[in-house]
Motif scaffolding. Structure first.
Motif, mmCIF file in Angstrom:
data_model
loop_
_atom_site.group_PDB
_atom_site.id
_atom_site.type_symbol
_atom_site.label_atom_id
_atom_site.label_comp_id
_atom_site.label_asym_id
_atom_site.label_seq_id
_atom_site.Cartn_x
_atom_site.Cartn_y
_atom_site.Cartn_z
ATOM 1 N N PRO A 235 1.154 -1.251 -0.241
ATOM 2 C CA PRO A 235 0.339 -0.018 0.200
ATOM 3 C C PRO A 235 0.899 1.359 0.006
ATOM 4 C CG PRO A 235 -0.584 -1.316 1.617
ATOM 5 C CD PRO A 235 0.457 -2.401 0.916
ATOM 6 N N MET A 236 0.783 2.322 -0.479
ATOM 7 C CA MET A 236 1.170 4.180 -0.981
ATOM 8 C C MET A 236 0.339 4.500 -0.643
ATOM 9 S SD MET A 236 3.557 2.332 -4.375
ATOM 10 C CE MET A 236 4.426 4.477 -4.229
ATOM 11 N N ASP A 237 0.228 5.564 0.227
ATOM 12 C CA ASP A 237 -0.257 6.497 -0.208
ATOM 13 C C ASP A 237 -0.678 7.667 -1.278
ATOM 14 O OD1 ASP A 237 0.367 7.176 2.333
ATOM 15 O OD2 ASP A 237 1.821 8.442 2.413
ATOM 16 N N LEU A 238 -1.224 8.235 -1.630
ATOM 17 C CA LEU A 238 -2.008 8.913 -2.969
ATOM 18 C C LEU A 238 -1.438 10.088 -3.611
ATOM 19 C CD1 LEU A 238 -6.107 7.757 -2.521
ATOM 20 C CD2 LEU A 238 -4.452 6.716 -3.958
ATOM 21 N N PRO A 239 -1.727 9.891 -4.335
ATOM 22 C CA PRO A 239 -0.865 11.121 -5.256
ATOM 23 C C PRO A 239 -2.202 11.883 -4.782
ATOM 24 C CG PRO A 239 -0.352 9.676 -6.869
ATOM 25 C CD PRO A 239 -1.379 8.887 -5.442
ATOM 26 N N GLU A 240 -1.341 13.573 -4.817
ATOM 27 C CA GLU A 240 -2.061 14.665 -4.435
ATOM 28 C C GLU A 240 -2.971 14.846 -5.244
ATOM 29 O OE1 GLU A 240 0.235 17.726 -3.384
ATOM 30 O OE2 GLU A 240 0.822 17.313 -1.186
ATOM 31 N N ASN A 241 -2.866 14.774 -6.101
ATOM 32 C CA ASN A 241 -3.487 14.690 -7.541
ATOM 33 C C ASN A 241 -4.808 13.791 -7.715
ATOM 34 O OD1 ASN A 241 -2.104 12.730 -8.525
ATOM 35 N ND2 ASN A 241 -1.865 13.513 -10.594
ATOM 36 N N LEU A 242 -4.793 12.682 -6.876
ATOM 37 C CA LEU A 242 -5.852 11.896 -6.947
ATOM 38 C C LEU A 242 -6.385 11.943 -5.438
ATOM 39 C CD1 LEU A 242 -3.988 8.518 -7.791
ATOM 40 C CD2 LEU A 242 -5.979 10.215 -9.734
ATOM 41 N N ILE A 243 -5.921 12.749 -4.736
ATOM 42 C CA ILE A 243 -6.897 12.952 -3.235
ATOM 43 C C ILE A 243 -8.217 13.623 -3.753
ATOM 44 C CG2 ILE A 243 -6.962 13.636 -0.657
ATOM 45 C CD1 ILE A 243 -3.995 12.219 -0.920
ATOM 46 N N GLY A 244 -9.231 13.460 -3.365
ATOM 47 C CA GLY A 244 -11.079 13.525 -3.527
ATOM 48 C C GLY A 244 -11.034 15.117 -2.191
ATOM 49 N N GLU A 245 -11.927 15.708 -2.415
ATOM 50 C CA GLU A 245 -12.315 17.014 -1.039
ATOM 51 C C GLU A 245 -12.967 15.820 0.125
ATOM 52 O OE1 GLU A 245 -13.840 19.890 -3.316
ATOM 53 O OE2 GLU A 245 -12.035 20.066 -4.149
ATOM 54 N N LYS A 246 -13.460 15.264 -0.865
ATOM 55 C CA LYS A 246 -14.651 13.938 0.228
ATOM 56 C C LYS A 246 -15.033 12.830 -0.456
ATOM 57 C CE LYS A 246 -17.547 17.740 2.105
ATOM 58 N NZ LYS A 246 -19.274 18.318 2.440
ATOM 59 N N TRP A 247 -15.089 12.053 0.541
ATOM 60 C CA TRP A 247 -14.991 10.240 -0.205
ATOM 61 C C TRP A 247 -15.911 9.990 1.111
ATOM 62 C CZ3 TRP A 247 -10.998 7.311 -2.445
ATOM 63 C CH2 TRP A 247 -9.723 8.154 -2.594
ATOM 64 N N ALA A 248 -16.583 8.689 0.128
ATOM 65 C CA ALA A 248 -17.753 8.275 1.178
ATOM 66 C C ALA A 248 -17.501 6.399 0.427
ATOM 67 C CB ALA A 248 -19.046 8.835 0.752
ATOM 68 N N PHE A 249 -18.108 5.363 1.595
ATOM 69 C CA PHE A 249 -18.141 4.359 0.543
ATOM 70 C C PHE A 249 -20.009 4.281 0.629
ATOM 71 C CE2 PHE A 249 -14.478 3.434 2.890
ATOM 72 C CZ PHE A 249 -13.944 2.475 2.421
ATOM 73 N N VAL A 250 -20.421 3.669 -1.360
ATOM 74 C CA VAL A 250 -21.916 4.097 -0.875
ATOM 75 C C VAL A 250 -21.543 2.249 -2.028
ATOM 76 C CG1 VAL A 250 -21.796 6.180 -2.195
ATOM 77 C CG2 VAL A 250 -21.250 4.695 -3.655
ATOM 78 N N GLN A 251 -23.311 2.370 -2.566
ATOM 79 C CA GLN A 251 -23.455 1.612 -3.168
ATOM 80 C C GLN A 251 -24.976 1.717 -3.836
ATOM 81 O OE1 GLN A 251 -24.142 -2.601 -0.432
ATOM 82 N NE2 GLN A 251 -24.840 -1.081 -0.073
#
Length: 310
Positions: A235-251
């Motif tokens: 596992p690696m830290d996400l690059p900054e350009n792939l980090i969103g402002e909000k995350w949510a687990f959805v279906q």
């Protein structure tokens, strides 16, 4: 309820032996191969020998002057043809005669060592190329001392020349350890290399070849590492350009996912869909599909970067 099984009807006659070749032969061109040639021939002579072995086969036999044969000769020829067809040391060069060569704009490729040893005790390498429907099938063996981008580039040109098809716009490959060689060879030919684990037809074909070809090869190495062991990086830290402002687990219900996929097919969005029919996956429309929703003011660039990294 999702079920997983391979769906062979999705592919155009998955086994190469059952195809109609582009030539007048009743079966694909298979070139007898001997690992002993690696011991005495230089790379240039090796390539020349492979081409000569094609031209000297029955492909060049005039169709207007059939040879005189008896019934016993016919039976012998049929037995000899079946023996060659089952030869695990042979190579495949095939293009479906019902397929428009110009329509094949994307190839799937694997270029890696096989669990097969030559007379020197060295692993034999193999190039395997196909398209998504296996209308194009090509395999070629190489000794381990000629593996470089030049060899690969020349081999890709040979596929185009031998089968009379244009070079593709893209080539997908799943082995990250071969990325440098593949990328260099592709870029020199103006082809876009695409690292991707979605080489479904290729993976299914390699799985079949392992059982029907490699395991039957006289140089097969018992106890070798799995052929299709994919990378499992830490596992690696996400690059900054792939980090969103909000995350949510959805279906989402599968029917809603299908609607999103249809937008890809209608060119309203960029990307690629997963061919569930090819994998034999059947999902009820009401089945909930889990995923992650990312909110971002840079939604479109973010989606593009995520797509490239898959």
């Amino acid at each position: 309820m999702a079920t997983l099984s391979y769906n062979p009807s999705k592919l155009r006659n998955h086994k190469p032996q059952s195809h109609k070749p582009i030539s007048s032969l009743s079966k694909p061109i298979k070139i007898p191969f001997s690992s002993s040639q690696f011991y005495t021939l230089s790379p240039s002579k090796f390539n020349k020998l492979r081409l000569n072995s094609v031209s000297e086969s029955s492909v060049s036999l005039p169709t207007n002057q059939p040879p005189l044969t008896s019934a016993s000769d016919n039976n012998f020829n049929e037995e000899e043809e079946e023996e060659i067809d089952d030869d695990p040391t042979s190579e495949v060069s095939y293009l479906d005669s019902e397929t428009d060569p110009d329509s094949i704009i994307e190839w799937e490729m694997d270029f890696c060592s096989r669990p097969i040893l030559d007379i020197r005790g060295k692993k034999i390498w193999e190039l395997v190329v196909c398209d998504g429907t296996l209308s194009l099938q090509y395999t070629k063996y190489f000794p381990n001392n000629v593996i470089n981008s030049i060899t690969l580039k020349d081999a890709l040109i040979s596929i185009s020349d031998d089968l009379g098809i244009p070079l593709p716009e893209k080539i997908r490959f799943f082995r990250s350890q071969m990325q440098t060689i593949i990328t260099k060879a592709c870029k020199e030919l103006g082809i876009k290399p695409v690292p991707s684990k979605r080489c479904l037809s290729l993976l299914l074909w390699l799985e079949e070849r392992y059982e029907t070809v490699y395991m039957r090869h006289p140089g097969f190495q018992v106890g070798a590492k799995p052929l299709l062991a994919l990378d499992n990086p830490f596992p690696m830290d996400l690059p900054e350009n792939l980090i969103g402002e909000k995350w949510a687990f959805v279906q989402l219900p599968f029917s809603a996912v299908q609607e999103e996929v249809s937008s890809l097919e209608e060119r309203f969005a960029f990307g690629a869909s997963l061919d569930l029919d090819l994998l034999g996956i059947e999902i009820d429309d009401k089945t909930l599909i889990p995923g992650i929703a990312v909110a971002s003011s840079r939604a479109k660039p973010l989606a593009g970067n995520c797509l490239v990294s898959v």
